[in-house]
Design a protein around this motif. Structure first.
Motif, PDB file in Angstrom:
ATOM      1  N   HIS A   1      89.364  39.156 129.755  1.00  0.00           N
ATOM      2  CA  HIS A   1      89.838  39.704 128.490  1.00  0.00           C
ATOM      3  C   HIS A   1      91.353  39.868 128.490  1.00  0.00           C
ATOM      4  O   HIS A   1      92.023  39.523 127.498  1.00  0.00           O
ATOM      5  N   LEU A   2      91.906  40.397 129.566  1.00  0.00           N
ATOM      6  CA  LEU A   2      93.351  40.559 129.646  1.00  0.00           C
ATOM      7  C   LEU A   2      94.058  39.230 129.403  1.00  0.00           C
ATOM      8  O   LEU A   2      95.010  39.145 128.614  1.00  0.00           O
ATOM      9  N   LEU A   3      93.585  38.193 130.068  1.00  0.00           N
ATOM     10  CA  LEU A   3      94.200  36.872 129.914  1.00  0.00           C
ATOM     11  C   LEU A   3      94.103  36.374 128.480  1.00  0.00           C
ATOM     12  O   LEU A   3      95.026  35.732 127.966  1.00  0.00           O
ATOM     13  N   SER A   4      92.991  36.702 127.820  1.00  0.00           N
ATOM     14  CA  SER A   4      92.783  36.212 126.452  1.00  0.00           C
ATOM     15  C   SER A   4      93.681  36.898 125.439  1.00  0.00           C
ATOM     16  O   SER A   4      93.848  36.401 124.315  1.00  0.00           O
ATOM     17  N   THR A   5      94.259  38.045 125.800  1.00  0.00           N
ATOM     18  CA  THR A   5      95.056  38.819 124.840  1.00  0.00           C
ATOM     19  C   THR A   5      96.553  38.572 124.975  1.00  0.00           C
ATOM     20  O   THR A   5      97.330  39.122 124.190  1.00  0.00           O
ATOM     21  N   VAL A   6      96.958  37.787 125.965  1.00  0.00           N
ATOM     22  CA  VAL A   6      98.382  37.537 126.198  1.00  0.00           C
ATOM     23  C   VAL A   6      98.669  36.060 125.934  1.00  0.00           C
ATOM     24  O   VAL A   6      97.996  35.194 126.498  1.00  0.00           O
ATOM     25  N   PRO A   7      99.671  35.746 125.109  1.00  0.00           N
ATOM     26  CA  PRO A   7      99.953  34.349 124.759  1.00  0.00           C
ATOM     27  C   PRO A   7     100.762  33.613 125.829  1.00  0.00           C
ATOM     28  O   PRO A   7     101.795  33.003 125.551  1.00  0.00           O
ATOM     29  N   TYR A   8     100.292  33.658 127.068  1.00  0.00           N
ATOM     30  CA  TYR A   8     101.019  33.028 128.165  1.00  0.00           C
ATOM     31  C   TYR A   8     100.755  31.529 128.180  1.00  0.00           C
ATOM     32  O   TYR A   8      99.814  31.033 127.561  1.00  0.00           O
ATOM     33  N   HIS A   9     101.586  30.807 128.886  1.00  0.00           N
ATOM     34  CA  HIS A   9     101.391  29.375 129.057  1.00  0.00           C
ATOM     35  C   HIS A   9     101.984  28.961 130.395  1.00  0.00           C
ATOM     36  O   HIS A   9     102.737  29.716 131.026  1.00  0.00           O
ATOM     37  N   ASP A  10     101.635  27.767 130.814  1.00  0.00           N
ATOM     38  CA  ASP A  10     102.119  27.270 132.103  1.00  0.00           C
ATOM     39  C   ASP A  10     103.632  27.074 132.030  1.00  0.00           C
ATOM     40  O   ASP A  10     104.155  26.522 131.063  1.00  0.00           O
ATOM     41  N   VAL A  11     104.316  27.555 133.031  1.00  0.00           N
ATOM     42  CA  VAL A  11     105.772  27.448 133.085  1.00  0.00           C
ATOM     43  C   VAL A  11     106.141  26.405 134.129  1.00  0.00           C
ATOM     44  O   VAL A  11     105.687  26.491 135.278  1.00  0.00           O
ATOM     45  N   PRO A  12     106.938  25.401 133.755  1.00  0.00           N
ATOM     46  CA  PRO A  12     107.353  24.390 134.755  1.00  0.00           C
ATOM     47  C   PRO A  12     108.056  25.053 135.936  1.00  0.00           C
ATOM     48  O   PRO A  12     108.900  25.936 135.760  1.00  0.00           O
ATOM     49  N   ARG A  13     107.700  24.627 137.112  1.00  0.00           N
ATOM     50  CA  ARG A  13     108.303  25.184 138.318  1.00  0.00           C
ATOM     51  C   ARG A  13     109.122  24.109 139.021  1.00  0.00           C
ATOM     52  O   ARG A  13     108.780  22.927 138.970  1.00  0.00           O
ATOM     53  N   PRO A  14     110.182  24.502 139.686  1.00  0.00           N
ATOM     54  CA  PRO A  14     111.002  23.505 140.384  1.00  0.00           C
ATOM     55  C   PRO A  14     110.202  22.819 141.481  1.00  0.00           C
ATOM     56  O   PRO A  14     109.390  23.437 142.170  1.00  0.00           O
ATOM     57  N   ALA A  15     110.431  21.517 141.609  1.00  0.00           N
ATOM     58  CA  ALA A  15     109.724  20.753 142.640  1.00  0.00           C
ATOM     59  C   ALA A  15     110.210  21.190 144.016  1.00  0.00           C
ATOM     60  O   ALA A  15     111.421  21.307 144.254  1.00  0.00           O
ATOM     61  N   LEU A  16     109.278  21.460 144.906  1.00  0.00           N
ATOM     62  CA  LEU A  16     109.616  21.867 146.262  1.00  0.00           C
ATOM     63  C   LEU A  16     109.123  20.814 147.247  1.00  0.00           C
ATOM     64  O   LEU A  16     108.039  20.242 147.076  1.00  0.00           O
ATOM     65  N   GLU A  17     109.913  20.571 148.264  1.00  0.00           N
ATOM     66  CA  GLU A  17     109.531  19.591 149.282  1.00  0.00           C
ATOM     67  C   GLU A  17     109.899  20.151 150.642  1.00  0.00           C
ATOM     68  O   GLU A  17     111.013  20.650 150.847  1.00  0.00           O
TER      69      GLU A  17
END
Length: 277
Positions: free
Chosen positions: A224-240
């Motif tokens: 439910h918590l997740l369903s109430t917040v308009p979050y989205h995937d955030v691009p992350r810097p590529a790590l190697e």
């Protein structure tokens, strides 16, 4: 009157699979909060032994403690007792890019303080007037506020209390105040009903989590918590992972020059014997 049968308890394999998936989503939520500079407050309230603590642990256990913090305030000091009631809670509110999980909150005044007589009638009435205004200010300032009430039946609560009494690793979860809630069940019910009547308001509503099945309660609350917040995937810097450079001649000091912890695990391996596999 026929007894209402409880639904079948969520199986552990199904619970663990879904919990892991939801915790992955919580990581995405965390990164969104951090990257977008949002502030999230989650309030956990409810009956003693209703499952608040376990839910908080499952929310936080895979998250970054630099972003997600649990606020579990102790009994107020003498100085804090003379402050504006909400003052010590405002100090725990999140800054930009943070999440705060309140393990109990300012609603102590509407629950245990009211039932146990730790506040005056005037202080209680003032709280009921000010709390919706306080929360409206938080929301207007951009804080995402979510409030969860964990409910549990009297039968299950008593079972959990007895289990804690018999388990030395969980006795710390019980206090005289917790046990007092058994004899004041109806008083706590009335206090909760009055609290909801004043503080279940648009912009800061209460969400009830049925807690007799702890596994289901955790899954339901997190989903439910997740369903109430308009979050989205955030691009992350590529790590190697960089290659390890060649040795420059470093030699480790002899092990006998260091104080080392005893190898307790070796004793356990010897006890199990070669057939342990």
């Amino acid at each position: 009157m026929a007894r209402t049968e409880r639904p079948e308890r969520l199986s552990r394999p199904a619970y663990e699979r879904e919990l892991l998936r939801l915790q992955g989503e919580l990581v995405t939520l965390q990164e969104w909060v951090r990257a977008e500079g949002r502030r999230l407050v989650v309030v956990f309230e409810g009956r003693d032994a209703a499952g608040k603590g376990g839910a908080i642990q499952r929310v936080a256990e895979r998250l970054n403690p630099r972003v997600v913090r649990i606020a579990a305030l102790p009994v107020p000091t003498e100085r804090e007792r003379t402050q504006w009631y909400f003052q010590r809670y405002t100090a725990e509110l999140p800054a930009t890019g943070e999440i705060v999980l309140f393990d109990r909150s300012w609603y102590n005044r509407a629950g245990v303080e009211r039932v146990m007589g730790f506040c005056t009638d005037e202080e209680y009435a003032r709280f009921l007037r000010q709390c919706p205004l306080f929360e409206r200010l938080l929301v207007e300032d951009g804080i995402l506020l979510r409030k969860y009430w964990f409910s549990v039946s009297d039968t299950v609560q008593e079972q959990r209390f007895r289990s804690r009494l018999e388990d030395p690793t969980r006795r710390w979860k019980l206090s005289a105040m917790d046990l007092e809630s058994v004899t004041r069940w109806e008083a706590y019910s009335r206090a909760k009903d009055e609290m909801f009547a004043h503080t279940d308001v648009p912009g800061a509503p209460w969400y009830v989590v049925e807690g007799d099945d702890k596994r289901a309660a955790r899954i339901n609350m997190i989903a439910h918590l997740l369903s109430t917040v308009p979050y989205h995937d955030v691009p992350r810097p590529a790590l190697e992972l960089p290659p390890r450079p060649p040795s420059t001649g470093y030699r480790r000091p002899p092990r006998d020059l260091q104080k080392r912890v005893p190898d307790r695990a070796a004793e356990l391996r010897r006890r199990k014997g070669p057939a342990a596999g």
